[in-house]
Design an enzyme around this catalytic site. Structure first.
Site, PDB file in Angstrom:
ATOM      1  CG  HIS A   1      41.286  64.502 -23.192  1.00 38.14           C
ATOM      2  ND1 HIS A   1      41.114  63.499 -22.263  1.00 38.14           N
ATOM      3  CD2 HIS A   1      41.685  65.589 -22.471  1.00 38.14           C
ATOM      4  CE1 HIS A   1      41.387  63.957 -21.051  1.00 38.14           C
ATOM      5  NE2 HIS A   1      41.732  65.227 -21.146  1.00 38.14           N
TER       6      HIS A   1
ATOM      7  CE1 TYR B   1      45.098  58.927 -29.975  1.00 41.31           C
ATOM      8  CE2 TYR B   1      47.421  58.906 -30.568  1.00 41.31           C
ATOM      9  CZ  TYR B   1      46.423  59.118 -29.637  1.00 41.31           C
ATOM     10  OH  TYR B   1      46.749  59.505 -28.356  1.00 41.31           O
TER      11      TYR B   1
ATOM     12  CG  ASP C   1      33.429  58.079 -28.522  1.00 44.80           C
ATOM     13  OD1 ASP C   1      32.498  58.901 -28.485  1.00 44.80           O
ATOM     14  OD2 ASP C   1      33.699  57.322 -27.567  1.00 44.80           O
TER      15      ASP C   1
ATOM     16  N   GLY D   1      31.204  57.403 -16.144  1.00 44.35           N
ATOM     17  CA  GLY D   1      32.220  56.527 -16.718  1.00 44.35           C
ATOM     18  C   GLY D   1      33.601  57.119 -16.856  1.00 44.35           C
TER      19      GLY D   1
ATOM     20  NE  ARG E   1      42.219  52.623 -29.683  1.00 45.17           N
ATOM     21  CZ  ARG E   1      43.071  51.636 -29.979  1.00 45.17           C
ATOM     22  NH1 ARG E   1      44.343  51.884 -30.182  1.00 45.17           N
ATOM     23  NH2 ARG E   1      42.672  50.388 -30.087  1.00 45.17           N
TER      24      ARG E   1
ATOM     25  CD  GLN F   1      37.814  62.668 -18.668  1.00 46.21           C
ATOM     26  OE1 GLN F   1      38.935  62.496 -18.209  1.00 46.21           O
ATOM     27  NE2 GLN F   1      36.757  62.130 -18.106  1.00 46.21           N
ATOM     28  CG  ASN F   2      34.789  59.329 -24.041  1.00 45.41           C
ATOM     29  OD1 ASN F   2      35.692  59.202 -23.225  1.00 45.41           O
ATOM     30  ND2 ASN F   2      33.581  58.841 -23.861  1.00 45.41           N
TER      31      ASN F   2
ATOM     32  CB  SER G   1      39.367  56.243 -13.674  1.00 43.54           C
ATOM     33  OG  SER G   1      40.229  56.999 -14.502  1.00 43.54           O
TER      34      SER G   1
HETATM   35  P1  OAD Z   1      39.494  55.327 -17.642  1.00 46.77           P
HETATM   36  O1  OAD Z   1      39.797  54.088 -18.424  1.00 46.77           O
HETATM   37  O2  OAD Z   1      40.549  55.884 -16.785  1.00 46.77           O
HETATM   38  O3  OAD Z   1      38.220  55.065 -16.722  1.00 46.77           O
HETATM   39  C1  OAD Z   1      37.081  54.440 -17.246  1.00 46.77           C
HETATM   40  C2  OAD Z   1      35.996  54.464 -16.201  1.00 46.77           C
HETATM   41  O4  OAD Z   1      34.842  53.910 -16.799  1.00 46.77           O
HETATM   42  C3  OAD Z   1      36.309  53.634 -14.952  1.00 46.77           C
HETATM   43  O5  OAD Z   1      36.022  54.397 -13.793  1.00 46.77           O
HETATM   44  C4  OAD Z   1      35.368  52.433 -15.080  1.00 46.77           C
HETATM   45  O6  OAD Z   1      34.898  51.955 -13.820  1.00 46.77           O
HETATM   46  C5  OAD Z   1      34.222  53.031 -15.881  1.00 46.77           C
HETATM   47  N1  OAD Z   1      33.428  52.060 -16.651  1.00 46.77           N
HETATM   48  C6  OAD Z   1      33.778  50.875 -17.184  1.00 46.77           C
HETATM   49  N2  OAD Z   1      32.752  50.314 -17.836  1.00 46.77           N
HETATM   50  C7  OAD Z   1      31.703  51.170 -17.716  1.00 46.77           C
HETATM   51  C8  OAD Z   1      30.343  51.166 -18.187  1.00 46.77           C
HETATM   52  N3  OAD Z   1      29.850  50.170 -18.917  1.00 46.77           N
HETATM   53  N4  OAD Z   1      29.574  52.225 -17.861  1.00 46.77           N
HETATM   54  C9  OAD Z   1      30.056  53.267 -17.124  1.00 46.77           C
HETATM   55  N5  OAD Z   1      31.324  53.315 -16.657  1.00 46.77           N
HETATM   56  C10 OAD Z   1      32.140  52.282 -16.963  1.00 46.77           C
HETATM   57  O7  OAD Z   1      38.949  56.393 -18.708  1.00 46.77           O
HETATM   58  P2  OAD Z   1      38.804  57.970 -18.535  1.00 46.77           P
HETATM   59  O8  OAD Z   1      38.518  58.339 -17.130  1.00 46.77           O
HETATM   60  O9  OAD Z   1      37.886  58.433 -19.590  1.00 46.77           O
HETATM   61  O10 OAD Z   1      43.161  60.738 -22.247  1.00 46.77           O
HETATM   62  O11 OAD Z   1      40.269  58.425 -18.902  1.00 46.77           O
HETATM   63  C11 OAD Z   1      40.569  59.785 -18.970  1.00 46.77           C
HETATM   64  C12 OAD Z   1      41.617  60.020 -20.009  1.00 46.77           C
HETATM   65  O12 OAD Z   1      42.719  59.138 -19.808  1.00 46.77           O
HETATM   66  C13 OAD Z   1      41.186  59.739 -21.426  1.00 46.77           C
HETATM   67  O13 OAD Z   1      40.478  60.803 -22.010  1.00 46.77           O
HETATM   68  C14 OAD Z   1      42.476  59.492 -22.122  1.00 46.77           C
HETATM   69  C15 OAD Z   1      43.098  58.592 -21.086  1.00 46.77           C
HETATM   70  O14 OAD Z   1      44.462  58.460 -21.110  1.00 46.77           O
HETATM   71  C16 OAD Z   1      44.105  60.910 -23.189  1.00 46.77           C
HETATM   72  O15 OAD Z   1      44.443  60.045 -23.971  1.00 46.77           O
HETATM   73  C17 OAD Z   1      44.689  62.288 -23.189  1.00 46.77           C
END
Ligand code: OAD
Length: 234
Positions: free
Chosen positions: A110, A59, A95, A176, A62, A92-93, A178
């Site tokens: 988160h 972290y 930052d 952004g 990060r 969920q970020n 998944s």
């Molecule tokens: P993910 O890494 O699972 O998903 C990232 C998403 O961003 C994907 O759907 C990509 O297609 C999309 N992406 C990539 N580049 C992009 C861009 N330039 N503009 C827009 N979208 C883009 O990340 P999260 O869904 O945020 O939790 O993950 C959820 C949680 O899983 C996080 O908060 C974290 C992680 O483990 C914890 O650590 C508790």
């Protein structure tokens, strides 16, 4: 005769993708953080008990990356939408790029990387001035400080207020993410029937087929520009 109308309620729900154009790695894309690290080694209470120094180091890295990054066009457009709508951001970020872009209400599901908390009393939360939590650094009760983040297997205390916000939305924009991680991915099911839903993501998120979602398959900066141009003319 003029009638006073309230601003429409806009809720923006973001994930790692909104910060990708700021140079912050996502988790599940190719080259993402969970390819480099095992979740079980760095983002669980078990990891904290087994190897706290490794968790702190993960972290700390990060946090350093966040401090070296700047908000991008996606964050800025979301902040600027406050001139047109009553906006709440749910992210969920961990930052703080939404806040630095000017968003005045950003709820962190988160946690927040720039804060630490006591490892025995979760209500004791402190700002971190530099980029590190050191091993041996303690809260006022004498327990080791940990990052103020939610680990896998821990409760997500901000979910109920987040669900309430989503239920008030006239427009809900997902950017952004998944939609892989629960309970956060379930938030979209709290929209009202008449809520317009947009999704901005250039990849392949898990899109719930039972909802009517307008998918803009673009990166956050360009996708948010397109959404903004559409919603501010209505
Ligand atoms: P993910 O890494 O699972 O998903 C990232 C998403 O961003 C994907 O759907 C990509 O297609 C999309 N992406 C990539 N580049 C992009 C861009 N330039 N503009 C827009 N979208 C883009 O990340 P999260 O869904 O945020 O939790 O993950 C959820 C949680 O899983 C996080 O908060 C974290 C992680 O483990 C914890 O650590 C508790």
């Amino acid at each position: 005769m003029y009638t006073l109308l309230p601003m429409k309620k806009l809720v923006v729900f973001t994930g790692a993708g909104v910060s990708a154009e700021s140079g912050i790695k996502t988790f599940r894309d190719s080259g993402g953080l969970w390819e480099e690290y095992d979740i079980m080694d760095v983002a669980t209470p078990e990891a904290w008990h087994r190897q706290p120094e490794v968790v702190l180091e993960f972290y700390n890295a990060r946090r350093k990356q966040v401090l070296e990054s700047e908000p991008n066009q996606g964050h800025r457009i979301i902040a600027e939408l406050e001139s047109h709508f009553d906006v709440d951001v749910i992210t969920q970020n961990i930052d703080d790029l939404h806040e630095r872009a000017g968003s005045t209400r950003a709820m962190h599901l988160h946690g927040e990387i720039r804060k630490s908390k006591s490892s025995i009393n979760p209500n004791l939360i402190y700002p971190i001035s530099g980029d590190k939590i050191a091993w041996g650094e303690t809260c006022e009760l004498g327990s080791q400080l940990r990052p103020h983040v939610v680990w896998f297997g821990e409760e997500v205390p901000m979910m109920p207020p987040a669900e309430r916000l989503v239920n008030e939305a006239n427009i809900f924009i997902i950017v952004g993410t998944s939609l892989n991680v629960y309970p956060a991915a379930l938030l979209v099911f709290h929209v009202r029937k008449d809520c317009k839903i947009y999704l901005v993501d250039p990849g392949d998120p898990i899109i719930p087929s039972q909802l009517n979602i307008t998918w803009i398959k673009e990166k956050a900066g360009e996708g948010m520009r397109m959404v903004r141009d559409e919603i501010i003319k209505v």
